[in-house]
Design a protein around this motif. Structure first.
Motif, PDB file in Angstrom:
ATOM      1  N   LEU A   1      -7.179  11.188  -4.289  1.00 36.83           N
ATOM      2  CA  LEU A   1      -6.111  11.426  -3.198  1.00 36.83           C
ATOM      3  C   LEU A   1      -5.497  12.893  -3.426  1.00 36.83           C
ATOM      4  N   HIS A   2      -4.975  13.139  -4.766  1.00 39.72           N
ATOM      5  CA  HIS A   2      -4.366  14.388  -4.900  1.00 39.72           C
ATOM      6  C   HIS A   2      -5.467  15.627  -4.409  1.00 39.72           C
ATOM      7  N   ALA A   3      -6.496  15.591  -4.694  1.00 41.38           N
ATOM      8  CA  ALA A   3      -7.370  16.901  -4.329  1.00 41.38           C
ATOM      9  C   ALA A   3      -7.638  16.568  -2.678  1.00 41.38           C
ATOM     10  N   ALA A   4      -7.749  15.403  -2.025  1.00 40.73           N
ATOM     11  CA  ALA A   4      -7.596  15.412  -0.484  1.00 40.73           C
ATOM     12  C   ALA A   4      -6.304  15.911   0.041  1.00 40.73           C
ATOM     13  N   ILE A   5      -5.309  15.688  -0.402  1.00 43.07           N
ATOM     14  CA  ILE A   5      -4.065  16.089  -0.075  1.00 43.07           C
ATOM     15  C   ILE A   5      -3.897  17.710  -0.140  1.00 43.07           C
ATOM     16  N   ARG A   6      -4.201  18.074  -1.066  1.00 41.38           N
ATOM     17  CA  ARG A   6      -4.204  19.542  -1.369  1.00 41.38           C
ATOM     18  C   ARG A   6      -5.269  20.291  -0.521  1.00 41.38           C
ATOM     19  N   ALA A   7      -6.340  19.704  -0.334  1.00 37.85           N
ATOM     20  CA  ALA A   7      -7.502  20.531   0.666  1.00 37.85           C
ATOM     21  C   ALA A   7      -6.712  20.356   2.205  1.00 37.85           C
TER      22      ALA A   7
ATOM     23  N   ALA B   1     -10.883   2.973  -1.261  1.00 40.54           N
ATOM     24  CA  ALA B   1     -11.166   2.716  -2.605  1.00 40.54           C
ATOM     25  C   ALA B   1     -11.121   3.970  -3.562  1.00 40.54           C
ATOM     26  N   SER B   2     -11.161   5.045  -2.848  1.00 39.66           N
ATOM     27  CA  SER B   2     -11.318   6.272  -3.745  1.00 39.66           C
ATOM     28  C   SER B   2      -9.839   6.994  -3.928  1.00 39.66           C
ATOM     29  N   LEU B   3      -8.726   5.974  -3.654  1.00 40.91           N
ATOM     30  CA  LEU B   3      -7.469   6.863  -3.876  1.00 40.91           C
ATOM     31  C   LEU B   3      -7.126   7.337  -5.128  1.00 40.91           C
ATOM     32  N   ARG B   4      -7.472   6.510  -6.296  1.00 39.37           N
ATOM     33  CA  ARG B   4      -7.094   6.913  -7.739  1.00 39.37           C
ATOM     34  C   ARG B   4      -7.611   8.090  -7.911  1.00 39.37           C
ATOM     35  N   THR B   5      -8.998   8.489  -7.542  1.00 33.88           N
ATOM     36  CA  THR B   5      -9.745   9.583  -8.046  1.00 33.88           C
ATOM     37  C   THR B   5      -9.739  10.667  -7.162  1.00 33.88           C
TER      38      THR B   5
ATOM     39  N   LEU C   1       0.881  -1.248  -0.068  1.00 39.09           N
ATOM     40  CA  LEU C   1       0.050   0.143   0.148  1.00 39.09           C
ATOM     41  C   LEU C   1       0.824   1.423  -0.039  1.00 39.09           C
ATOM     42  N   ARG C   2       2.053   1.277   0.797  1.00 40.41           N
ATOM     43  CA  ARG C   2       2.873   2.425   0.997  1.00 40.41           C
ATOM     44  C   ARG C   2       3.396   2.561  -0.716  1.00 40.41           C
ATOM     45  N   TYR C   3       3.843   1.409  -1.268  1.00 38.01           N
ATOM     46  CA  TYR C   3       4.485   1.714  -2.508  1.00 38.01           C
ATOM     47  C   TYR C   3       3.465   1.993  -3.526  1.00 38.01           C
ATOM     48  N   GLY C   4       2.314   1.679  -3.514  1.00 39.22           N
ATOM     49  CA  GLY C   4       0.971   2.189  -4.306  1.00 39.22           C
ATOM     50  C   GLY C   4       0.881   3.504  -4.170  1.00 39.22           C
ATOM     51  N   LEU C   5       0.984   4.083  -2.917  1.00 41.82           N
ATOM     52  CA  LEU C   5       0.890   5.660  -2.783  1.00 41.82           C
ATOM     53  C   LEU C   5       1.743   6.502  -3.275  1.00 41.82           C
ATOM     54  N   VAL C   6       3.345   5.876  -2.911  1.00 46.99           N
ATOM     55  CA  VAL C   6       4.413   6.774  -3.627  1.00 46.99           C
ATOM     56  C   VAL C   6       4.155   6.785  -5.033  1.00 46.99           C
ATOM     57  N   SER C   7       3.721   5.543  -5.677  1.00 46.00           N
ATOM     58  CA  SER C   7       3.682   5.465  -7.001  1.00 46.00           C
ATOM     59  C   SER C   7       2.521   6.523  -7.661  1.00 46.00           C
TER      60      SER C   7
END
Length: 225
Positions: free
Chosen positions: A132-138, A126-130, A34-40
């Motif tokens: 994650l980036h927006a969630a991090i920025r917010a 389940a929502s990481l791909r769609t 999971l950590r590898y997937g998030l880094v990717s």
């Protein structure tokens, strides 16, 4: 000695540097894949930099104390130090760090507990791909970010009466297979009081019986066994 105008210019340059600096991230999850997937997933975003990875809550706390990252991606089910406890500890040593929970748990109890501990956002794996980036920025900007499922679960929670701490303890002991008599002895109360608690619990959870109540409580994150 610097003049006021020079000080103003230095502060302006510092603000600009911070504005263009990437968002620093620590990933805390006990599953290496999971950590590898998030880094990717984050590798293609120039405005994000993963600066550390933690396999348990204690490692996450130590990394945050040393690195002071902008955002932590925090799983809740972590060894040594749980995600909930790690959130509280991280906010204590690095209050400027924002925490985005990344988990499979969608129960309203888990969500409310994480937010109360100090998390800014709550995202389902389940929502990481769609999302994650927006969630991090917010989260980085201190904005509350809740996955749609999490927001709905919380809305449902506010429509119901909360299970009180004493009732949660009764439920936890019942879930461990204890009889009313055993629960009463463990909690130092009468068996009749245990029965009254259970009656209230069944009403609050809309449960048919003890087993059903425990199942609902576990699913919603009201208790952990």
């Amino acid at each position: 000695m610097q003049t006021s105008s020079e000080n103003g210019e230095i502060k302006r340059q510092e603000r600009e540097q911070r504005a263009f600096a990437p968002i620093t991230i620590v990933i805390a999850d006990d599953h290496p894949l999971l950590r590898y997937g998030l880094v990717s997933l984050l590798a293609g975003h120039a405005d994000i930099a993963v600066v550390g990875e933690a396999a348990n809550g204690r490692e996450a706390l130590d990394l945050c104390a040393a690195l002071r990252p902008d955002v932590v991606l925090m799983d809740l089910q972590m060894p040594i130090l749980s995600g909930f406890d790690a959130i509280e500890a991280i906010k204590s040593v690095s209050p400027e760090t924002h925490i985005l929970v990344v988990t499979t748990f969608d129960g309203d109890g888990h969500i409310a507990r994480a937010l109360k501990a100090g998390a800014t956002g709550y995202l389902l794996k389940a929502s990481l791909r769609t999302e994650l980036h927006a969630a991090i920025r917010a989260t980085h900007h201190g904005q509350r970010y809740l996955a749609a499922e999490a927001a709905m679960a919380l809305a449902h929670r506010f429509d119901e009466r909360d299970v009180a701490p004493r009732e949660r303890e009764v439920l936890r002991l019942v879930g461990q297979g204890n009889s009313n008599k055993q629960v009463a002895r463990e909690m130092g109360i009468t068996e009749e009081t245990v029965k009254c608690h259970m009656k209230t619990i069944l009403s609050k959870l809309g449960a048919n019986d003890r087993t059903h109540a425990v199942a609902i409580a576990i699913r919603r994150g009201i208790i952990d066994l």
